[in-house]
Motif scaffolding. Structure first.
Motif, PDB file in Angstrom:
ATOM      1  N   ASP A  93       0.798  -1.165  -0.096  1.00  7.12           N
ATOM      2  CA  ASP A  93      -0.029   0.081  -0.047  1.00  7.12           C
ATOM      3  C   ASP A  93       0.796   1.471  -0.026  1.00  7.12           C
ATOM      4  OD1 ASP A  93      -2.329  -1.645   0.107  1.00  7.12           O
ATOM      5  OD2 ASP A  93      -2.463  -1.277   2.175  1.00  7.12           O
ATOM      6  N   GLU A  94       2.120   1.104   0.377  1.00  6.70           N
ATOM      7  CA  GLU A  94       2.919   2.396   0.263  1.00  6.70           C
ATOM      8  C   GLU A  94       3.196   2.775  -1.028  1.00  6.70           C
ATOM      9  OE1 GLU A  94       5.783  -1.228   0.438  1.00  6.70           O
ATOM     10  OE2 GLU A  94       3.661  -0.435   1.335  1.00  6.70           O
ATOM     11  N   ILE A  97      -1.337   3.949  -6.324  1.00  2.00           N
ATOM     12  CA  ILE A  97      -2.533   3.031  -6.750  1.00  2.00           C
ATOM     13  C   ILE A  97      -2.208   3.118  -8.137  1.00  2.00           C
ATOM     14  CG2 ILE A  97      -3.911   4.990  -7.192  1.00  2.00           C
ATOM     15  CD1 ILE A  97      -5.218   1.381  -6.103  1.00  2.00           C
ATOM     16  N   ARG A 100       0.474   0.091  -8.339  1.00  2.26           N
ATOM     17  CA  ARG A 100       0.068  -1.199  -8.058  1.00  2.26           C
ATOM     18  C   ARG A 100      -1.008  -1.839  -8.914  1.00  2.26           C
ATOM     19  NH1 ARG A 100      -3.237   0.039  -3.176  1.00  2.26           N
ATOM     20  NH2 ARG A 100      -2.518   2.273  -3.290  1.00  2.26           N
ATOM     21  N   GLU A 155      -9.289   2.792  -4.792  1.00  2.00           N
ATOM     22  CA  GLU A 155      -8.894   1.767  -3.827  1.00  2.00           C
ATOM     23  C   GLU A 155      -9.519   0.489  -3.717  1.00  2.00           C
ATOM     24  OE1 GLU A 155      -5.797   1.404  -2.165  1.00  2.00           O
ATOM     25  OE2 GLU A 155      -4.941   3.350  -2.504  1.00  2.00           O
ATOM     26  N   TRP A 158      -9.246  -1.373  -6.795  1.00  2.00           N
ATOM     27  CA  TRP A 158      -7.983  -2.109  -6.834  1.00  2.00           C
ATOM     28  C   TRP A 158      -8.253  -3.371  -5.992  1.00  2.00           C
ATOM     29  CZ3 TRP A 158      -3.294  -3.615  -7.397  1.00  2.00           C
ATOM     30  CH2 TRP A 158      -2.514  -4.085  -6.670  1.00  2.00           C
ATOM     31  N   LEU A 159      -8.788  -3.396  -4.697  1.00  2.00           N
ATOM     32  CA  LEU A 159      -9.141  -4.396  -3.725  1.00  2.00           C
ATOM     33  C   LEU A 159      -9.805  -5.449  -4.768  1.00  2.00           C
ATOM     34  CD1 LEU A 159      -9.700  -2.600  -0.292  1.00  2.00           C
ATOM     35  CD2 LEU A 159      -7.456  -4.086  -1.262  1.00  2.00           C
TER      36      LEU A 159
END
Length: 199
Positions: A93-94, A97, A100, A155, A158-159
């Motif tokens: 998570d650092e 987005i 990732r 987010e 993404w999840l």
């Protein structure tokens, strides 16, 4: 096995050896091979991984070899885990987005490449669930996010994508493993039948 192996540890190693491929893409490729039923020895895996990264000309040091083997062992173990703890190797998570999401796309690209290398062709007889999963993973390989969109929405998106990839890969792995096992049993029975023929 290296217990501290994660995306950034492996990423640093790949950068040091001159790889243009990310850990996500490399693990995705490995998952594709394993899903396709292609178990490899340590030497075979090192060779396949270096070929994939266009680094067949280099010699890995002991730590680098250990990391590659750890990746193989970790990935194979997680795919077999009855508790479904498998997760694709991605930045934490650092990372932004955008990064990732990009790496998730690379992971799926690697998976599809690995499936092709394993011998799975577009003409293979696949269950509707596996066929749908592969089509969706191909779409996710092209995924991107709009940074102008709401961060919380991105987010959440993404999840959902990561969870879907996890479930899709386990579906593909389980069903293709069963198919490969049944095929091997059929081949064994056929060979036994031939051996039992009286001339």
């Amino acid at each position: 096995m290296q217990n501290n192996l994660d995306f950034f540890v492996l990423n640093e190693m790949l950068l040091n050896i001159g790889s243009v491929n990310s850990p996500a893409e490399l693990q995705g490729m490995l998952c594709g091979l394993l899903c396709g039923g292609k178990a490899l020895s340590e030497e075979e895996w090192r060779s396949v991984a270096l070929d994939f990264m266009d680094l067949a000309h280099i010699t890995l040091n002991e730590e680098q070899q250990s990391n590659l083997i750890a990746l193989y062992e970790l990935t194979a173990r997680l795919l077999e885990d009855v508790n479904f703890s498998f997760m694709p190797m991605l930045p934490g998570d650092e990372s932004t987005i955008t990064r990732r999401t990009q790496e998730l796309g690379y992971w799926c690209q690697g998976l599809l490449h690995g499936l092709g290398v394993s011998g799975l062709s577009g003409e293979a007889s696949l269950s509707p669930e596996v066929a749908d999963a592969l089509r969706d993973l191909a779409q996710i390989s092209l995924v991107s996010v709009d940074e102008d969109d709401d961060l919380e929405e991105n987010e959440a998106y993404w999840l959902e994508l990561v969870e879907y990839v996890k479930v899709a890969v386990l579906t593909v792995y389980t069903e293709l493993s069963e198919s490969n096992s049944n095929q091997n049993d059929s081949n064994d029975n056929s060979a036994n039948d031939k051996n039992n023929v009286v001339h």
